[in-house]
Design a protein around this motif. Structure first.
Motif, short mmCIF file in Angstrom:
data_model
loop_
_atom_site.label_atom_id
_atom_site.label_comp_id
_atom_site.label_asym_id
_atom_site.label_seq_id
_atom_site.Cartn_x
_atom_site.Cartn_y
_atom_site.Cartn_z
N THR A 48 0.83 -1.21 0.00
CA THR A 48 0.00 0.00 0.00
C THR A 48 0.86 1.26 0.00
N GLN A 49 1.89 1.27 0.81
CA GLN A 49 2.77 2.44 0.87
C GLN A 49 3.51 2.65 -0.44
N ALA A 50 4.02 1.59 -1.05
CA ALA A 50 4.75 1.71 -2.31
C ALA A 50 3.84 2.22 -3.42
N VAL A 51 2.63 1.69 -3.49
CA VAL A 51 1.69 2.11 -4.53
C VAL A 51 1.21 3.53 -4.30
N ASP A 52 0.93 3.89 -3.06
CA ASP A 52 0.53 5.27 -2.75
C ASP A 52 1.62 6.25 -3.18
N HIS A 53 2.87 5.91 -2.89
CA HIS A 53 3.99 6.78 -3.27
C HIS A 53 4.07 6.92 -4.79
#
Length: 103
Positions: A8-13
């Motif tokens: 989730t964090q990688a995709v949000d970034h």
């Protein structure tokens, strides 16, 4: 249930970087990289959810929609991930796509 927070964090970034990117960068390949990633993640989720059926291809909704497309595809795949190794593989795919997109 596996923790998909790193995905989730990688995709949000990546999505944030795409939204902030100028149109010229999106046209030079960033949008195409994001769409390819969204399609890959969507196929992954479909293979798990519907084994034996032919995966449907995520449509090209245009360069300004690719950030949303990777978010949707990542959400779908996050629901079918079964291990920390699969989460790490998904994160690797996102990071590699972001690097190729140069955003």
């Amino acid at each position: 249930m596996v923790d998909t927070t790193p995905l989730t964090q990688a995709v949000d970034h990546f999505a944030d970087r795409l939204r902030a990117a100028p149109q010229s960068r999106l046209q030079r390949g960033a949008a195409a990289e994001a769409l390819a990633l969204a399609r890959e993640l969507a196929r992954w989720a479909q293979r798990v959810e519907e084994p034996g059926s032919e995966p449907r291809e995520m449509p090209d909704a245009g360069m300004f929609a690719v950030a949303d497309q990777i978010l949707v595809a990542a959400h779908d795949v996050s629901l079918v991930l079964r291990s920390e190794d699969e989460v790490a593989e998904a994160v690797r795919l996102v990071e590699e796509a972001r690097a190729r997109a140069s955003v």
